[in-house]
Design an enzyme around this catalytic site. Structure first.
Site, short mmCIF file in Angstrom:
data_model
loop_
_atom_site.label_atom_id
_atom_site.label_comp_id
_atom_site.label_asym_id
_atom_site.label_seq_id
_atom_site.Cartn_x
_atom_site.Cartn_y
_atom_site.Cartn_z
N CYS A 161 0.92 -1.23 -0.25
CA CYS A 161 -0.28 0.02 -0.21
C CYS A 161 0.91 1.46 0.35
CB CYS A 161 -0.71 -0.35 1.17
SG CYS A 161 -1.61 1.59 1.55
N CYS A 184 0.01 3.63 2.37
CA CYS A 184 0.18 3.45 3.87
C CYS A 184 1.89 4.01 4.23
CB CYS A 184 0.16 1.61 4.21
SG CYS A 184 -1.32 1.54 3.80
#
Length: 107
Positions: free
Chosen positions: A31, A34
């Site tokens: 991600c 993230c």
């Protein structure tokens, strides 16, 4: 001091039984957002270690907790207080926006 890692095995002790507020960053290796928010959370942790604890939980490695807390998009951050979810923050945000979202815990 940077964010610590929690897992299904340690979550109850690390988060649910913690003394103060604990921000759990639900994230995954793949991600991009993230990875962008991770150093910001490390900064917030090091600047506010006396007020809030930041923990990271990899949703791929701990799918049971991702399901339990209904994590449908990441990054998702949840602040736990006294074993309950007190605040939910979805998506990567700049540090200032995150600090505003967390203001009541950082005061």
């Amino acid at each position: 001091m940077t964010a610590q890692t929690t897992t299904s095995a340690t979550f109850e002790q690390d988060v649910l039984k913690a003394d103060g507020p604990v921000l759990v960053d639900f994230w995954a290796e793949w991600c991009g957002p993230c990875r962008m928010v991770s150093p910001v959370l490390d900064e917030i942790q090091s600047e506010n270690s006396d007020k809030i604890t930041v923990m990271k939980l990899n949703v791929d490695e701990n799918p049971d907790l991702a399901m339990k807390y209904q994590i449908t998009s990441i990054p998702a951050m949840k602040v736990f207080q006294n074993g309950e979810v007190a605040t939910t923050i979805i998506g990567a945000k700049p540090k200032q926006a995150l600090e505003q979202d967390l203001a009541e815990y950082l005061a």
